[in-house]
Motif scaffolding. Structure first.
Motif, PDB file in Angstrom:
ATOM      1  N   MET A  62       0.837  -1.185   0.000  1.00 27.95           N
ATOM      2  CA  MET A  62       0.000   0.000   0.000  1.00 27.95           C
ATOM      3  C   MET A  62       0.880   1.246   0.000  1.00 27.95           C
ATOM      4  N   SER A  63       0.377   2.299  -0.584  1.00 29.71           N
ATOM      5  CA  SER A  63       1.192   3.502  -0.702  1.00 29.71           C
ATOM      6  C   SER A  63       1.066   4.378   0.529  1.00 29.71           C
ATOM      7  N   ASN A  64       2.110   5.152   0.774  1.00 30.48           N
ATOM      8  CA  ASN A  64       2.099   6.072   1.902  1.00 30.48           C
ATOM      9  C   ASN A  64       1.213   7.273   1.658  1.00 30.48           C
ATOM     10  N   SER A  65       0.907   7.571   0.394  1.00 26.23           N
ATOM     11  CA  SER A  65       0.083   8.740   0.109  1.00 26.23           C
ATOM     12  C   SER A  65      -1.324   8.582   0.665  1.00 26.23           C
ATOM     13  N   SER A  66      -1.825   7.338   0.763  1.00 27.96           N
ATOM     14  CA  SER A  66      -3.155   7.150   1.333  1.00 27.96           C
ATOM     15  C   SER A  66      -3.144   7.343   2.840  1.00 27.96           C
ATOM     16  N   ASN A  67      -1.989   7.179   3.481  1.00 24.90           N
ATOM     17  CA  ASN A  67      -1.893   7.353   4.919  1.00 24.90           C
ATOM     18  C   ASN A  67      -1.473   8.766   5.319  1.00 24.90           C
ATOM     19  N   ALA A  68      -1.037   9.540   4.357  1.00 23.79           N
ATOM     20  CA  ALA A  68      -0.558  10.889   4.676  1.00 23.79           C
ATOM     21  C   ALA A  68      -1.732  11.787   5.033  1.00 23.79           C
ATOM     22  N   GLN A  69      -1.556  12.538   6.104  1.00 27.83           N
ATOM     23  CA  GLN A  69      -2.582  13.481   6.515  1.00 27.83           C
ATOM     24  C   GLN A  69      -2.215  14.854   6.012  1.00 27.83           C
ATOM     25  N   THR A  70      -3.222  15.561   5.529  1.00 27.98           N
ATOM     26  CA  THR A  70      -2.974  16.929   5.108  1.00 27.98           C
ATOM     27  C   THR A  70      -3.189  17.830   6.303  1.00 27.98           C
ATOM     28  N   LYS A  71      -2.275  18.764   6.476  1.00 29.26           N
ATOM     29  CA  LYS A  71      -2.365  19.679   7.604  1.00 29.26           C
ATOM     30  C   LYS A  71      -2.276  21.095   7.062  1.00 29.26           C
ATOM     31  N   SER A  72      -3.144  21.950   7.583  1.00 28.99           N
ATOM     32  CA  SER A  72      -3.138  23.341   7.143  1.00 28.99           C
ATOM     33  C   SER A  72      -1.892  24.051   7.659  1.00 28.99           C
ATOM     34  N   THR A  73      -1.390  24.952   6.837  1.00 26.37           N
ATOM     35  CA  THR A  73      -0.233  25.735   7.254  1.00 26.37           C
ATOM     36  C   THR A  73      -0.684  26.817   8.224  1.00 26.37           C
ATOM     37  N   PRO A  74       0.232  27.323   9.054  1.00 26.79           N
ATOM     38  CA  PRO A  74      -0.137  28.424   9.961  1.00 26.79           C
ATOM     39  C   PRO A  74      -0.642  29.655   9.211  1.00 26.79           C
ATOM     40  N   ALA A  75      -0.101  29.906   8.033  1.00 32.44           N
ATOM     41  CA  ALA A  75      -0.549  31.063   7.244  1.00 32.44           C
ATOM     42  C   ALA A  75      -2.001  30.885   6.797  1.00 32.44           C
ATOM     43  N   PHE A  76      -2.369  29.659   6.380  1.00 27.75           N
ATOM     44  CA  PHE A  76      -3.741  29.408   5.960  1.00 27.75           C
ATOM     45  C   PHE A  76      -4.690  29.530   7.146  1.00 27.75           C
ATOM     46  N   GLU A 104     -13.245  11.724   9.210  1.00 26.45           N
ATOM     47  CA  GLU A 104     -12.299  10.961  10.025  1.00 26.45           C
ATOM     48  C   GLU A 104     -12.797   9.543  10.256  1.00 26.45           C
ATOM     49  N   ALA A 105     -14.108   9.370  10.451  1.00 24.20           N
ATOM     50  CA  ALA A 105     -14.665   8.028  10.647  1.00 24.20           C
ATOM     51  C   ALA A 105     -14.491   7.185   9.391  1.00 24.20           C
ATOM     52  N   SER A 106     -14.661   7.781   8.224  1.00 22.31           N
ATOM     53  CA  SER A 106     -14.487   7.013   6.987  1.00 22.31           C
ATOM     54  C   SER A 106     -13.027   6.616   6.800  1.00 22.31           C
ATOM     55  N   LYS A 107     -12.095   7.464   7.254  1.00 28.88           N
ATOM     56  CA  LYS A 107     -10.676   7.107   7.161  1.00 28.88           C
ATOM     57  C   LYS A 107     -10.372   5.924   8.069  1.00 28.88           C
ATOM     58  N   VAL A 108     -10.973   5.878   9.259  1.00 31.60           N
ATOM     59  CA  VAL A 108     -10.749   4.765  10.188  1.00 31.60           C
ATOM     60  C   VAL A 108     -11.269   3.468   9.573  1.00 31.60           C
ATOM     61  N   HIS A 109     -12.469   3.519   8.980  1.00 29.98           N
ATOM     62  CA  HIS A 109     -13.025   2.315   8.357  1.00 29.98           C
ATOM     63  C   HIS A 109     -12.148   1.832   7.215  1.00 29.98           C
ATOM     64  N   SER A 110     -11.644   2.747   6.410  1.00 25.81           N
ATOM     65  CA  SER A 110     -10.800   2.315   5.289  1.00 25.81           C
ATOM     66  C   SER A 110      -9.479   1.741   5.794  1.00 25.81           C
ATOM     67  N   ARG A 111      -8.949   2.274   6.906  1.00 30.02           N
ATOM     68  CA  ARG A 111      -7.708   1.708   7.458  1.00 30.02           C
ATOM     69  C   ARG A 111      -7.948   0.308   8.009  1.00 30.02           C
ATOM     70  N   ASP A 157     -10.246  -1.843   6.894  1.00 21.93           N
ATOM     71  CA  ASP A 157     -10.353  -2.704   5.714  1.00 21.93           C
ATOM     72  C   ASP A 157      -8.983  -2.970   5.104  1.00 21.93           C
ATOM     73  N   GLU A 158      -8.139  -1.949   5.067  1.00 22.75           N
ATOM     74  CA  GLU A 158      -6.793  -2.092   4.520  1.00 22.75           C
ATOM     75  C   GLU A 158      -5.973  -3.070   5.360  1.00 22.75           C
ATOM     76  N   ALA A 159      -6.101  -2.989   6.684  1.00 22.91           N
ATOM     77  CA  ALA A 159      -5.366  -3.896   7.566  1.00 22.91           C
ATOM     78  C   ALA A 159      -5.846  -5.335   7.385  1.00 22.91           C
ATOM     79  N   ARG A 160      -7.156  -5.530   7.229  1.00 28.18           N
ATOM     80  CA  ARG A 160      -7.689  -6.883   6.991  1.00 28.18           C
ATOM     81  C   ARG A 160      -7.152  -7.462   5.686  1.00 28.18           C
ATOM     82  N   LEU A 161      -7.128  -6.646   4.650  1.00 26.18           N
ATOM     83  CA  LEU A 161      -6.621  -7.104   3.364  1.00 26.18           C
ATOM     84  C   LEU A 161      -5.144  -7.464   3.466  1.00 26.18           C
ATOM     85  N   GLU A 162      -4.353  -6.646   4.139  1.00 31.32           N
ATOM     86  CA  GLU A 162      -2.926  -6.939   4.308  1.00 31.32           C
ATOM     87  C   GLU A 162      -2.722  -8.230   5.079  1.00 31.32           C
ATOM     88  N   LYS A 163      -3.576  -8.483   6.087  1.00 30.98           N
ATOM     89  CA  LYS A 163      -3.471  -9.722   6.860  1.00 30.98           C
ATOM     90  C   LYS A 163      -3.782 -10.926   5.977  1.00 30.98           C
TER      91      LYS A 163
END
Length: 96
Positions: A1-15, A70-77, A79-85
């Motif tokens: 699995m790619s790291n891009s799906s696990n990467a969280q986007t965070k707003s910059t202090p300027a934004f 956030e809840a949908s991200k938890v569910h997808s993680r 499912d991803e863990a089950r598939l990896e297992k």
């Protein structure tokens, strides 16, 4: 699995600062507009209460949307863990 799906986007202090400043200016302009409109006190009160209700509803809606995301991200993680297992347990050379 790619790291891009696990990467969280965070707003910059300027934004964050830009969003807070824009909210503050818009809210202050609305309140000042209500105060300086040629209206009776009851009409101003109604507009003020409607503005406060609108702001609180917007914050609540933003929180609900964020919580659902956030809840949908938890569910997808999960499912991803089950598939990896399943993939890790699968042995293509096992006979029978």
């Amino acid at each position: 699995m790619s790291n891009s799906s696990n990467a969280q986007t965070k707003s910059t202090p300027a934004f964050l600062a830009q969003a807070a400043i824009a909210f503050g200016i818009a809210f202050a302009a609305t309140i000042i507009g209500i105060l300086y409109l040629p209206l009776d006190i009851w009409q101003r009160g109604f507009l003020l209460m409607a503005t406060l209700f609108l702001v609180s509803s917007a914050f609540t809606l933003a929180k609900v949307v964020r919580d659902q995301h956030e809840a949908s991200k938890v569910h997808s993680r999960i499912d991803e863990a089950r598939l990896e297992k399943l993939i890790a347990e699968h042995d293509p050379f096992k006979v029978g």
